[in-house]
Design a protein around this motif. Structure first.
Motif, PDB file in Angstrom:
ATOM      1  N   LEU A   1      83.870  56.245  63.460  1.00  0.00           N
ATOM      2  CA  LEU A   1      83.283  57.283  63.175  1.00  0.00           C
ATOM      3  C   LEU A   1      82.613  58.316  61.845  1.00  0.00           C
ATOM      4  O   LEU A   1      81.962  58.286  61.928  1.00  0.00           O
ATOM      5  N   LEU A   2      84.045  57.546  60.653  1.00  0.00           N
ATOM      6  CA  LEU A   2      83.044  57.594  59.981  1.00  0.00           C
ATOM      7  C   LEU A   2      81.501  57.055  59.542  1.00  0.00           C
ATOM      8  O   LEU A   2      80.578  57.828  58.189  1.00  0.00           O
ATOM      9  N   ALA A   3      81.220  55.972  60.069  1.00  0.00           N
ATOM     10  CA  ALA A   3      80.033  55.042  59.840  1.00  0.00           C
ATOM     11  C   ALA A   3      78.779  55.782  60.297  1.00  0.00           C
ATOM     12  O   ALA A   3      78.433  55.766  60.520  1.00  0.00           O
ATOM     13  N   GLU A   4      79.622  56.573  61.802  1.00  0.00           N
ATOM     14  CA  GLU A   4      78.351  56.714  62.504  1.00  0.00           C
ATOM     15  C   GLU A   4      77.586  58.381  62.182  1.00  0.00           C
ATOM     16  O   GLU A   4      76.603  58.722  62.220  1.00  0.00           O
ATOM     17  N   TYR A   5      78.824  59.416  62.196  1.00  0.00           N
ATOM     18  CA  TYR A   5      78.027  60.295  61.478  1.00  0.00           C
ATOM     19  C   TYR A   5      78.376  60.767  60.081  1.00  0.00           C
ATOM     20  O   TYR A   5      79.248  60.293  59.091  1.00  0.00           O
ATOM     21  N   ASP A   6      77.083  62.278  58.979  1.00  0.00           N
ATOM     22  CA  ASP A   6      77.632  62.529  57.577  1.00  0.00           C
ATOM     23  C   ASP A   6      78.525  63.344  58.621  1.00  0.00           C
ATOM     24  O   ASP A   6      78.164  64.399  59.780  1.00  0.00           O
ATOM     25  N   LEU A   7      79.533  64.273  57.877  1.00  0.00           N
ATOM     26  CA  LEU A   7      79.825  65.121  58.566  1.00  0.00           C
ATOM     27  C   LEU A   7      80.061  66.343  57.757  1.00  0.00           C
ATOM     28  O   LEU A   7      79.585  66.177  56.455  1.00  0.00           O
ATOM     29  N   ILE A   8      79.376  67.461  58.791  1.00  0.00           N
ATOM     30  CA  ILE A   8      79.187  68.476  58.245  1.00  0.00           C
ATOM     31  C   ILE A   8      80.191  69.899  58.339  1.00  0.00           C
ATOM     32  O   ILE A   8      80.424  69.803  59.791  1.00  0.00           O
ATOM     33  N   GLY A   9      80.268  70.809  57.311  1.00  0.00           N
ATOM     34  CA  GLY A   9      81.026  71.925  57.668  1.00  0.00           C
ATOM     35  C   GLY A   9      80.542  73.047  57.269  1.00  0.00           C
ATOM     36  O   GLY A   9      78.927  73.281  56.618  1.00  0.00           O
ATOM     37  N   PHE A  10      80.648  73.940  57.921  1.00  0.00           N
ATOM     38  CA  PHE A  10      79.510  75.940  57.381  1.00  0.00           C
ATOM     39  C   PHE A  10      80.867  76.743  57.117  1.00  0.00           C
ATOM     40  O   PHE A  10      81.366  76.279  57.892  1.00  0.00           O
ATOM     41  N   ASP A  11      80.628  77.752  56.383  1.00  0.00           N
ATOM     42  CA  ASP A  11      81.291  78.865  56.711  1.00  0.00           C
ATOM     43  C   ASP A  11      80.419  79.612  57.047  1.00  0.00           C
ATOM     44  O   ASP A  11      79.516  80.391  56.946  1.00  0.00           O
TER      45      ASP A  11
END
Length: 504
Positions: free
Chosen positions: A106-116
Motif C-alpha cells: 500500500l505504501l508503494a501505491e500512494y503518497d499518504l496525505i493527512g490534514f487538519d
C-alpha cells in the motif's frame, strides 16, 4: 419537486466553484508545525475560501501533511485520510497508520496525505471560549425525568451563547462537512491529482461520502470504516449512540463475568449489567471526586471502543464501588487542542443540520430511549447546544445517492458503540450499487485496524492496493486476537488513534 430542484441546483453551483479537475501542483512542502517531530512527515499550508459561495472573498488556511510513497515510479496517486470527529486532528494520522502496520504494497501505491480540517488546530482554529468544566458537558447529562431535560437545556443554551459571543463567531457557520469536502477537492487540485483515494474512519465516513457525492468523478478508491448513517451527525445519529452501547456492552459484560474472581463485578453478564446500573445510580445521587453518574456512563461507553481497554473499565468500576478516585486514563480527555476540536465539532454538528428547538421533543425522546437503550439513552437523546445554535445552516445537507462510480467499500463491525450497524446499513442502501459492505463479527469502534480482524483488514487493503472489491456484500467471521501482540510502536500508534476517537 420545485424545492428539490433548487437544492440540486444549489449543490451543483457550489460544486462548480471548486478548482479545475486537474492542475499543476502548487504545494510547497516543508517542515511540519513544531509539535510534529517525525522526519517522515512533510507539511504545507494551502488557502481555501471561507465561503465557497464567495470564492474570491475571505480565505482561511488548511494544513496538510505527506508521507511519501516508497516507490515513486509505481505510485498510483494519493490516499487522503480523515480520522473522525468532527474536530479530529489529522496531520499525524498517516504516520500513525503507517506505524500501526500498513503493508509495503500500500505504501508503494500512494503518497499518504493527512490534514487538519478547517477550524481544527493548525487549520485556522476556531474557539468557543468554553470553560474547562464545560468541555465535558457537550455530551448532555443523563436525564431521568422531564425536569432534568430542562436543566440540560439551560447548560446547552449557555454553551451556544458563548459560541455566538466568541471571536470565532463570524467563522463558525462555514465550518461544515460540505465545506470540508470542498477543501479536500482544493487539496486534490493543489497536489496536481485528477482523483484522490480516501480512507475515512467514524465521522470521516460521512465526510468521505459527502465528497463522493459532490465530486463523484474525482474519487478513485474509497474505504469507509465504522460508518455513520447517510445524514451524518444529526439527531438520529446522536440517539444511535444509545443503540450502539446496547449492542456493544454485552461483550464487556461477558468478559467481566468470566473474571469475577478478579474484579468482583458480577458472576454472570446479567449481574455485571446490574452493577453498571447500581454504580451509575449511586453516582447520580452522590457524586464523588467530581465524578457523577453521567460521566461514569460516558467513560464506560468510550472505553469499550476496543477490547484491550476492558481491564481499565473494570478498574474504573472498582474505584467507583470503593469510593476512590478514578484510575488514570479512564475519563474522557480534555487535553491538547481541545478548544478548537470542540468548537469545530459544535460548528459541524449544529451547522450541517437544523436541530429541533422544542424541549418537548427531547423530553419525549429521552423517555423513549431510557426504555429502548437504558444504559445511556437518557443522555444520548437529551438536548444539546444545537437546539440553541445562533445561526441556521447555510445550505441543505448533501444527500447520498446511487448515481456515480461504483468505487466505495464500507467496512463495519457488528457491535460498534459509536456507529452502530443500523447506520451503516442505511448508508449502504443510500449508495446502492456504488458501494459494497464488509460486515465484521466483532465489537468495538474501528474495523480495519490491522491487529483486529484480518478478513476486514485484508478486504480494505486489497481494494486500495489491487482494486479488488467483493462482487457482493461480504461477512467476516469472528477471529481471536489473543495471540496477536503489538510492538511498542504499534501500541503507541493504536493508543493515539483510539484516544482521538474517544474524545467525541
Amino acid at each position: 419537486m420545485r424545492k428539490q430542484l433548487l437544492v440540486v441546483l444549489a449543490a451543483a453551483t457550489l460544486t462548480a466553484t471548486a478548482v479545475p479537475a486537474s492542475a499543476e501542483p502548487t504545494v510547497n512542502w516543508g517542515k511540519c508545525p513544531a509539535d510534529i517531530t517525525s522526519p517522515l512527515l512533510h507539511c504545507a499550508s494551502i488557502e481555501v475560501p471561507l465561503d465557497y459561495r464567495n470564492p474570491d472573498g475571505k480565505k482561511i488556511s488548511v494544513e496538510i501533511s505527506r508521507l511519501s510513497s516508497g516507490i515513486p515510479t509505481k505510485r498510483r496517486g494519493v490516499l487522503l485520510f480523515n480520522p473522525g470527529g468532527p474536530g479530529g486532528t489529522g496531520l499525524t494520522f498517516p504516520l500513525e497508520m503507517f506505524q500501526l502496520g500498513l503493508p509495503a504494497s500500500l505504501l508503494a501505491e500512494y503518497d499518504l496525505i493527512g490534514f487538519d480540517p478547517r477550524g481544527v488546530d493548525h487549520s485556522s482554529p476556531v474557539n468557543c471560549d468554553l470553560k474547562p468544566e464545560q468541555l465535558l458537558t457537550i455530551v448532555p447529562k443523563y436525564a431521568h425525568n422531564p425536569a432534568e431535560v430542562v436543566a440540560a437545556a439551560a447548560s446547552a443554551k449557555q454553551i451556544s451563547q458563548q459560541c455566538a459571543a466568541s471571536k470565532s463567531a463570524p467563522v463558525l457557520p462555514y465550518i461544515t462537512t460540505a465545506n470540508t469536502a470542498r477543501d479536500m477537492d482544493q487539496i486534490r487540485a493543489a497536489l496536481g491529482e485528477p482523483k484522490i483515494s480516501y480512507f475515512g474512519l467514524s465521522y470521516g465516513t460521512y465526510l468521505g461520502g459527502v465528497y463522493a457525492s459532490l465530486f463523484p468523478d474525482r474519487t478513485d478508491r474509497v474505504v469507509l470504516d465504522s460508518v455513520l448513517g447517510p445524514d451524518g451527525y444529526d439527531i438520529t445519529a446522536a440517539r444511535r449512540f444509545g443503540e450502539g452501547m446496547q449492542d456493544r456492552f454485552p461483550d464487556f459484560a461477558k468478559w467481566a463475568a468470566v473474571r469475577d474472581s478478579s474484579y468482583r463485578l458480577g458472576a454472570t453478564p446479567a449481574e455485571v449489567t446490574a452493577t453498571f446500573s447500581k454504580l451509575a445510580d449511586k453516582l447520580d445521587r452522590h457524586p464523588a471526586w467530581g465524578f457523577d453518574g453521567s460521566l461514569f456512563r460516558l467513560a464506560t461507553e468510550s472505553l469499550i471502543y476496543r477490547d484491550s481497554e476492558f481491564p481499565l473499565v473494570a478498574q474504573l468500576w472498582q474505584t467507583a464501588l470503593e469510593d476512590q478516585a478514578p484510575p488514570p486514563g479512564s475519563l474522557p480527555s480534555i487535553g491538547g487542542p481541545i478548544q478548537s476540536q470542540v468548537g469545530t465539532q459544535l460548528s459541524v454538528v449544529c451547522g450541517d443540520h437544523a436541530w429541533p428547538r422544542s424541549i418537548s421533543t427531547y423530553q419525549r425522546n429521552v423517555a423513549q430511549d431510557r426504555v429502548a437503550y437504558p444504559l445511556v439513552g437518557g443522555s444520548t437523546a437529551n438536548v444539546g447546544p444545537c437546539a440553541y445554535w445562533p445561526t441556521k445552516p447555510i445550505e441543505q445537507p448533501v444527500r447520498f445517492s446511487d448515481r456515480g462510480p461504483s468505487n466505495l467499500l464500507l467496512v463495519q463491525n457488528l457491535r460498534d458503540p459509536a456507529t452502530p450497524l443500523s447506520g451503516a446499513q442505511d448508508t449502504r442502501e443510500a449508495f446502492g450499487n456504488r458501494a459494497r459492505m464488509v460486515t465484521v463479527d466483532q465489537g468495538g469502534h474501528g474495523a480495519v485496524l490491522p491487529y483486529l480482524n484480518s478478513c476486514g483488514f485484508n478486504a480494505a487493503v486489497g481494494y486500495l492496493v489491487h482494486g479488488t472489491r467483493p462482487e457482493t456484500d461480504k461477512f467476516c467471521g469472528a477471529e481471536t486476537n489473543a495471540t496477536r501482540s503489538l510492538t511498542p510502536q504499534q501500541q503507541q500508534a493504536a493508543d493515539k488513534i483510539m484516544d482521538r476517537l474517544r474524545q467525541y
